[in-house]
Motif scaffolding. Structure first.
Motif, PDB file in Angstrom:
ATOM      1  N   PHE A   7       0.578  -1.048  -0.435  1.00 19.84           N
ATOM      2  CA  PHE A   7       0.208  -0.329  -0.086  1.00 19.84           C
ATOM      3  C   PHE A   7       1.003   1.218  -0.012  1.00 19.84           C
ATOM      4  CE2 PHE A   7      -3.812  -1.506  -0.187  1.00 19.84           C
ATOM      5  CZ  PHE A   7      -4.428  -2.612   0.971  1.00 19.84           C
ATOM      6  N   GLN A   8       1.779   0.867   0.733  1.00 19.80           N
ATOM      7  CA  GLN A   8       2.804   1.756   0.957  1.00 19.80           C
ATOM      8  C   GLN A   8       3.056   2.625  -0.815  1.00 19.80           C
ATOM      9  OE1 GLN A   8       5.582   1.903   3.961  1.00 19.80           O
ATOM     10  NE2 GLN A   8       3.934   2.114   5.526  1.00 19.80           N
ATOM     11  N   TYR A   9       3.954   1.862  -0.985  1.00 15.51           N
ATOM     12  CA  TYR A   9       4.385   1.688  -2.671  1.00 15.51           C
ATOM     13  C   TYR A   9       3.411   2.287  -3.458  1.00 15.51           C
ATOM     14  CZ  TYR A   9       6.183   0.221  -7.373  1.00 15.51           C
ATOM     15  OH  TYR A   9       6.273  -0.437  -8.229  1.00 15.51           O
ATOM     16  N   LEU A  10       2.391   1.495  -3.409  1.00 18.28           N
ATOM     17  CA  LEU A  10       0.861   1.738  -4.667  1.00 18.28           C
ATOM     18  C   LEU A  10       0.700   3.560  -3.860  1.00 18.28           C
ATOM     19  CD1 LEU A  10      -1.456   1.239  -6.663  1.00 18.28           C
ATOM     20  CD2 LEU A  10      -2.231   0.997  -4.452  1.00 18.28           C
ATOM     21  N   ASN A  11       0.397   3.901  -3.407  1.00 15.85           N
ATOM     22  CA  ASN A  11       0.121   5.574  -2.412  1.00 15.85           C
ATOM     23  C   ASN A  11       1.313   6.278  -3.062  1.00 15.85           C
ATOM     24  OD1 ASN A  11      -1.826   6.912  -1.622  1.00 15.85           O
ATOM     25  ND2 ASN A  11       0.197   7.682  -0.027  1.00 15.85           N
ATOM     26  N   ARG A  12       2.949   5.712  -3.163  1.00 16.11           N
ATOM     27  CA  ARG A  12       3.990   6.559  -3.510  1.00 16.11           C
ATOM     28  C   ARG A  12       3.440   6.924  -5.320  1.00 16.11           C
ATOM     29  NH1 ARG A  12       7.082   3.973   0.672  1.00 16.11           N
ATOM     30  NH2 ARG A  12       8.042   2.605  -0.734  1.00 16.11           N
ATOM     31  N   SER A  30      -4.546  17.271  -4.599  1.00 20.52           N
ATOM     32  CA  SER A  30      -4.315  15.858  -4.870  1.00 20.52           C
ATOM     33  C   SER A  30      -3.498  15.156  -4.083  1.00 20.52           C
ATOM     34  CB  SER A  30      -4.088  15.554  -6.539  1.00 20.52           C
ATOM     35  OG  SER A  30      -2.928  15.883  -6.643  1.00 20.52           O
ATOM     36  N   THR A  31      -2.538  15.908  -2.970  1.00 21.86           N
ATOM     37  CA  THR A  31      -1.884  15.110  -2.020  1.00 21.86           C
ATOM     38  C   THR A  31      -2.530  15.521  -0.946  1.00 21.86           C
ATOM     39  OG1 THR A  31      -0.755  17.528  -2.270  1.00 21.86           O
ATOM     40  CG2 THR A  31       0.401  15.621  -3.549  1.00 21.86           C
ATOM     41  N   SER A  32      -3.486  16.190  -0.397  1.00 21.92           N
ATOM     42  CA  SER A  32      -4.024  16.515   0.487  1.00 21.92           C
ATOM     43  C   SER A  32      -4.163  16.198   1.482  1.00 21.92           C
ATOM     44  CB  SER A  32      -5.449  17.981   0.728  1.00 21.92           C
ATOM     45  OG  SER A  32      -6.139  17.231   0.417  1.00 21.92           O
ATOM     46  N   PHE A  58      -4.877   6.362  -1.791  1.00 22.80           N
ATOM     47  CA  PHE A  58      -6.138   7.764  -2.679  1.00 22.80           C
ATOM     48  C   PHE A  58      -5.495   7.982  -3.875  1.00 22.80           C
ATOM     49  CE2 PHE A  58      -2.688  10.406  -0.493  1.00 22.80           C
ATOM     50  CZ  PHE A  58      -2.715  10.919  -1.400  1.00 22.80           C
ATOM     51  N   ASP A  59      -6.292   8.608  -4.161  1.00 21.00           N
ATOM     52  CA  ASP A  59      -6.017   8.980  -5.791  1.00 21.00           C
ATOM     53  C   ASP A  59      -6.512  10.664  -6.259  1.00 21.00           C
ATOM     54  OD1 ASP A  59      -7.974   8.742  -6.565  1.00 21.00           O
ATOM     55  OD2 ASP A  59      -7.655   6.917  -8.165  1.00 21.00           O
ATOM     56  N   VAL A  64     -10.466   5.987  -3.019  1.00 23.29           N
ATOM     57  CA  VAL A  64      -9.736   5.839  -1.291  1.00 23.29           C
ATOM     58  C   VAL A  64      -9.733   4.021  -0.793  1.00 23.29           C
ATOM     59  CG1 VAL A  64      -9.813   8.085  -0.476  1.00 23.29           C
ATOM     60  CG2 VAL A  64     -11.531   5.871   0.075  1.00 23.29           C
ATOM     61  N   ILE A  65      -8.776   3.989  -0.748  1.00 23.44           N
ATOM     62  CA  ILE A  65      -8.918   2.749   0.166  1.00 23.44           C
ATOM     63  C   ILE A  65      -8.719   2.658   1.313  1.00 23.44           C
ATOM     64  CG2 ILE A  65      -7.275   0.215   0.392  1.00 23.44           C
ATOM     65  CD1 ILE A  65      -6.665   0.840  -2.885  1.00 23.44           C
ATOM     66  N   LEU A  66      -9.804   1.226   2.171  1.00 30.04           N
ATOM     67  CA  LEU A  66      -9.714   2.005   3.899  1.00 30.04           C
ATOM     68  C   LEU A  66      -9.785  -0.314   4.466  1.00 30.04           C
ATOM     69  CD1 LEU A  66     -12.766   3.589   4.909  1.00 30.04           C
ATOM     70  CD2 LEU A  66     -10.461   4.495   4.798  1.00 30.04           C
TER      71      LEU A  66
END
Length: 146
Positions: A7-12, A30-32, A58-59, A64-66
């Motif tokens: 998830f961290q990789y995907l988010n980056r 977009s980064t808020s 998120f994008d 969002v992914i919870l």
């Protein structure tokens, strides 16, 4: 957790992509959500549902992914958290996203937690009462007491 690194990789990757595609004014929009990553959030949806969970990704469209998501159903003074697991929410359905303060109680003390079956029954009773009220209103309009 196995998926944590993913998830961290995907988010980056999502943030990098959104920053490269967005105009300079759009970067902040977009980064808020980046400051909310790995925090417990409340997401209010367009249909009135309230979801709780850890923001994992998120994008730029507020999709969002919870993780560990649950739906909080409230009827009167009773509530139930219905577990959903890993949950993807389409951005167009999001009305509000807010961080939950883990140090505070989430609900007032007069609220009572009940089972999923009990909350479903209470929701049905509430919907039936609302439908009946609408039917009565239509009948009253027909009589036109003005």
């Amino acid at each position: 957790m196995v998926f944590g690194g993913f998830f961290q990789y995907l988010n980056r990757k999502i943030i990098a992509l959104s920053m490269s595609l967005a105009a300079s004014d759009d970067i902040f929009l977009s980064t808020s959500l980046a400051s909310y990553l790995d925090k417990k959030l409340l997401v209010l949806l367009r249909d009135g549902r309230k979801l709780l969970g850890l923001l994992r990704s998120f994008d730029q469209f507020a999709n969002v992914i919870l993780e560990g998501a649950c739906e909080r159903a409230i009827v009167g003074d009773i509530y139930c958290d219905i577990p959903l697991g890993l949950y993807v929410i389409r951005g167009e359905n999001v009305v509000l996203i807010g961080e939950l303060d883990l140090d505070r109680e989430e609900l007032p003390p007069h609220m009572t937690q009940v089972s999923e079956e009990e909350i479903k029954r209470a929701q049905k009773v509430e919907k039936d009462a609302s439908d009946l009220k609408g039917t009565m209103r239509k009948r009253m309009e027909f009589l036109d007491f003005d």
